[in-house]
Structures are given as structure tokens and as C-alpha cells.
Scaffold this motif. Sequence first.
Motif, PDB file in Angstrom:
ATOM      1  N   THR A 240      -0.340  -4.929  -2.634  1.00 32.30           N
ATOM      2  CA  THR A 240      -1.721  -4.484  -2.503  1.00 32.30           C
ATOM      3  C   THR A 240      -1.920  -3.260  -3.381  1.00 32.30           C
ATOM      4  OG1 THR A 240      -1.883  -5.279  -0.215  1.00 32.30           O
ATOM      5  CG2 THR A 240      -3.441  -3.571  -0.900  1.00 32.30           C
ATOM      6  N   LEU A 241      -2.993  -3.217  -4.141  1.00 34.31           N
ATOM      7  CA  LEU A 241      -3.278  -2.054  -4.969  1.00 34.31           C
ATOM      8  C   LEU A 241      -3.966  -0.988  -4.124  1.00 34.31           C
ATOM      9  CD1 LEU A 241      -3.169  -0.820  -7.800  1.00 34.31           C
ATOM     10  CD2 LEU A 241      -5.440  -1.810  -8.225  1.00 34.31           C
ATOM     11  N   TYR A 242      -3.344   0.169  -4.026  1.00 32.33           N
ATOM     12  CA  TYR A 242      -3.875   1.266  -3.205  1.00 32.33           C
ATOM     13  C   TYR A 242      -3.671   2.579  -3.952  1.00 32.33           C
ATOM     14  CZ  TYR A 242      -4.381   4.604   0.619  1.00 32.33           C
ATOM     15  OH  TYR A 242      -4.794   5.660   1.408  1.00 32.33           O
ATOM     16  N   GLN A 243      -4.737   3.289  -4.199  1.00 33.36           N
ATOM     17  CA  GLN A 243      -4.673   4.585  -4.885  1.00 33.36           C
ATOM     18  C   GLN A 243      -3.870   4.495  -6.191  1.00 33.36           C
ATOM     19  OE1 GLN A 243      -6.164   7.396  -3.830  1.00 33.36           O
ATOM     20  NE2 GLN A 243      -6.144   7.529  -1.623  1.00 33.36           N
ATOM     21  N   GLY A 244      -4.041   3.392  -6.891  1.00 33.78           N
ATOM     22  CA  GLY A 244      -3.337   3.217  -8.157  1.00 33.78           C
ATOM     23  C   GLY A 244      -1.893   2.772  -8.023  1.00 33.78           C
ATOM     24  N   MET A 245      -1.427   2.526  -6.801  1.00 31.59           N
ATOM     25  CA  MET A 245      -0.048   2.094  -6.564  1.00 31.59           C
ATOM     26  C   MET A 245      -0.039   0.660  -6.057  1.00 31.59           C
ATOM     27  SD  MET A 245       1.309   5.358  -4.330  1.00 31.59           S
ATOM     28  CE  MET A 245       0.159   4.919  -3.028  1.00 31.59           C
ATOM     29  N   HIS A 246       0.939  -0.107  -6.462  1.00 29.11           N
ATOM     30  CA  HIS A 246       1.148  -1.436  -5.901  1.00 29.11           C
ATOM     31  C   HIS A 246       2.152  -1.307  -4.749  1.00 29.11           C
ATOM     32  CE1 HIS A 246      -0.588  -2.734  -9.792  1.00 29.11           C
ATOM     33  NE2 HIS A 246      -1.078  -3.697  -9.042  1.00 29.11           N
ATOM     34  N   VAL A 247       1.626  -1.397  -3.520  1.00 24.06           N
ATOM     35  CA  VAL A 247       2.460  -1.230  -2.331  1.00 24.06           C
ATOM     36  C   VAL A 247       2.729  -2.598  -1.704  1.00 24.06           C
ATOM     37  CG1 VAL A 247       1.581   1.093  -1.915  1.00 24.06           C
ATOM     38  CG2 VAL A 247       0.449  -0.845  -0.833  1.00 24.06           C
ATOM     39  N   PRO A 248       3.918  -2.807  -1.148  1.00 20.51           N
ATOM     40  CA  PRO A 248       4.239  -4.106  -0.532  1.00 20.51           C
ATOM     41  C   PRO A 248       3.295  -4.427   0.633  1.00 20.51           C
ATOM     42  CG  PRO A 248       6.216  -2.788  -0.838  1.00 20.51           C
ATOM     43  CD  PRO A 248       5.059  -1.878  -1.103  1.00 20.51           C
ATOM     44  N   SER A 249       2.604  -5.539   0.532  1.00 23.24           N
ATOM     45  CA  SER A 249       1.621  -5.925   1.556  1.00 23.24           C
ATOM     46  C   SER A 249       2.278  -6.165   2.907  1.00 23.24           C
ATOM     47  CB  SER A 249       0.874  -7.184   1.115  1.00 23.24           C
ATOM     48  OG  SER A 249       0.236  -6.979  -0.124  1.00 23.24           O
ATOM     49  N   PHE A 250       3.559  -6.492   2.907  1.00 24.30           N
ATOM     50  CA  PHE A 250       4.299  -6.732   4.146  1.00 24.30           C
ATOM     51  C   PHE A 250       4.306  -5.475   5.022  1.00 24.30           C
ATOM     52  CE2 PHE A 250       8.220  -6.827   6.662  1.00 24.30           C
ATOM     53  CZ  PHE A 250       8.175  -8.100   7.206  1.00 24.30           C
TER      54      PHE A 250
ATOM     55  N   TYR B 113      15.488  -5.832  -4.777  1.00 28.90           N
ATOM     56  CA  TYR B 113      14.352  -6.751  -4.784  1.00 28.90           C
ATOM     57  C   TYR B 113      14.809  -8.201  -4.827  1.00 28.90           C
ATOM     58  CZ  TYR B 113      11.527  -2.569  -5.729  1.00 28.90           C
ATOM     59  OH  TYR B 113      10.925  -1.345  -5.651  1.00 28.90           O
ATOM     60  N   ASN B 114      16.011  -8.425  -5.317  1.00 23.45           N
ATOM     61  CA  ASN B 114      16.581  -9.766  -5.309  1.00 23.45           C
ATOM     62  C   ASN B 114      17.067 -10.185  -3.928  1.00 23.45           C
ATOM     63  OD1 ASN B 114      16.768 -11.568  -7.611  1.00 23.45           O
ATOM     64  ND2 ASN B 114      17.746  -9.880  -8.719  1.00 23.45           N
ATOM     65  N   SER B 115      17.242  -9.218  -3.023  1.00 24.80           N
ATOM     66  CA  SER B 115      17.898  -9.505  -1.738  1.00 24.80           C
ATOM     67  C   SER B 115      16.951  -9.571  -0.554  1.00 24.80           C
ATOM     68  CB  SER B 115      18.970  -8.439  -1.461  1.00 24.80           C
ATOM     69  OG  SER B 115      18.371  -7.187  -1.161  1.00 24.80           O
ATOM     70  N   VAL B 116      15.670  -9.213  -0.771  1.00 28.49           N
ATOM     71  CA  VAL B 116      14.727  -9.166   0.346  1.00 28.49           C
ATOM     72  C   VAL B 116      13.534 -10.074   0.083  1.00 28.49           C
ATOM     73  CG1 VAL B 116      15.382  -6.837   1.060  1.00 28.49           C
ATOM     74  CG2 VAL B 116      13.568  -7.142  -0.650  1.00 28.49           C
ATOM     75  N   GLU B 117      12.839 -10.439   1.149  1.00 27.38           N
ATOM     76  CA  GLU B 117      11.740 -11.393   1.035  1.00 27.38           C
ATOM     77  C   GLU B 117      10.375 -10.730   0.869  1.00 27.38           C
ATOM     78  OE1 GLU B 117      12.011 -13.805   4.505  1.00 27.38           O
ATOM     79  OE2 GLU B 117      13.841 -14.828   3.865  1.00 27.38           O
ATOM     80  N   PHE B 118      10.291  -9.429   1.081  1.00 24.48           N
ATOM     81  CA  PHE B 118       8.986  -8.784   1.028  1.00 24.48           C
ATOM     82  C   PHE B 118       8.677  -8.155  -0.330  1.00 24.48           C
ATOM     83  CE2 PHE B 118      12.063  -6.514   3.707  1.00 24.48           C
ATOM     84  CZ  PHE B 118      12.345  -5.404   2.934  1.00 24.48           C
ATOM     85  N   HIS B 119       9.551  -8.381  -1.311  1.00 25.52           N
ATOM     86  CA  HIS B 119       9.260  -8.035  -2.705  1.00 25.52           C
ATOM     87  C   HIS B 119       9.292  -9.312  -3.537  1.00 25.52           C
ATOM     88  CE1 HIS B 119       9.138  -3.644  -2.679  1.00 25.52           C
ATOM     89  NE2 HIS B 119      10.154  -3.654  -1.826  1.00 25.52           N
TER      90      HIS B 119
END
Length: 280
Positions: A8-18, A136-142
Motif C-alpha cells: 500500500t502506498l502511504y506517505q510516499g512509502m510502499h508498506v506491506p498491506s498484510f 523476502y524470499n522466505s515470507v508470504e507477505f512480501h
Amino acid sequence: MVDPNFYTLYQGMHVPSFFYTPESLKYWEDFTFRPDDVIVATYPKSGTNWAMEMVPLVLSGGDSSLVDSVATWERSAGIGHVQVLGRDLENRPSPRFFGTHFHYHALPKSFYQVKPKVINVMRNPKDVLISAFHYYNSVEFHSNPGTLTEFFHNFLQGNVAFNSWFEHVKGWLNAEDKSHILYLTFEEMLQDLPQVVRRTAEFLEKPLDEEQVDRIADRCLFKNMKKHNNKAPAAIDHSKFYRKGIAGDWKNHLSEEEVQHFDSVYKEKMKDVDFKFPWD
């Protein structure tokens, strides 16, 4: 390009929506800090969990009962994080403990007015790159980072979670008021953890004797921290937050050409930064 299915784009940052939902982000925008709140602020994979293990131990004078029995994300509150919804943070006793990957400009408004204590931890961006790629290769929320070569270029361009390492670090180093911020590096924590514990204790105004310093430093050794946090109750496998806990692993992954390219980008991006990094 950052995958909109994951971020999700928030304050110019892409934060994990999870972890960051419209509801949780709104809650934090209206949050009121206290002057004695303590925040660990990092770019991802820069020693976040290490610092978040050390700080409660300093605050408790070396008493490890809390960190041994309560998982990191349960004894702290992630700024913007959905997991804190439903917690009564307003009535938590002081000092409250927070963590964030947010850039300096993206904190709730009260942060700049109240000026709670911040411990900002930085790490060699080449090691951040490698650690993030494996994580990021090991988790599902990225989203899948692709090949290391693809991730290498995305990282340098800021097309990753929480965007540019360079802008994140520069934002915190250029804070309007640095008096309430302690700047640490992952590398100095590796080199002399007892001294980092002393600096942290002084900053937090929590006097420690040498026995307490040694006990905290021993508890925060990577092998001990990983062992204890593997046992902590949680819905997410916390062991994935810990990989090698070393400096210089990038040398095992990046080609000479990639190192030269990285160094040229780093030199240009950081040319106006007045801070002595241990990796420079």
C-alpha cells in the motif's frame, strides 16, 4: 515497480498491506505520543529485532523475564501496524515501547511535537540488500524479489518495501531536532555490544552497573537472542527474522561489477551526509 498486490502506498512509502491497513494507518495518524516513549526506528533488515531486544533489557535494568516470556511484537507496538488495533496503548504504563520502519517524515503529527526518545539503527546497505533479498524470499507477505540481480537494481532505485534506503537514512540523520535521537549502527553493535548498551542506557537515563551491562550484552548475543525468540509464542515464525547476524555477507553474493555500481550510486546519494559510517 513495487507489486500493488502486496503493498500500500502511504506517505510516499510502499508498506506491506498484510501489516498496514487503512484502519491501522488512520489510528496511528491520530496517535498521541508521550515524552518518555521509546521508539526503535530502522530501515528493514538493519538490526531491528536486535535493538528491540536490547532496549527493553536496558529499561528493565537487565531483568530478562519480560523478553523471555513475551514476543517482540507483543511487548512493543509497531507504528502503523494492524496488530496493535484493540490494544489499549493509551493506558499502557510508561515508558511505552515502539518500533517503526517509517521514514522520518511519515510519523504521526504528535511525534514532532512531543519528541519521544528514538534509537535509530543503521546498517551497511549492501548487507541490508542481501538480508532483505533472502528474507523476502522466505515470507508470504512480501512479493517475490525475483533474482538477486533484479532485486539489486530495484533496491538501488527504491522500488522495494519502504522504498529507498538512502532516503530513509538521510531523513533520520537530517531530523529537525536530533537531541532526542540516538544513532547506532549494526556494525558497532557487532564490534562492541557492551559499549552500545552503555550508550543506550545513558541516552535512556537508565544507569547500569557493569554486571548489568554484561548480562544484557550476553543476552543479546545473536545465538542467545535467536534461541529465545524461537520459543516465543506468535502466529508468525519469528526465526525468519534472524539469518546470520554478521557484517560483510554481501561479499559472498555481489559481483565486482555490482559492487562498483553500488558504490557509485552510494557515493552520489550520500555525498552531502555528515555522518561517519563504520563501513565507509
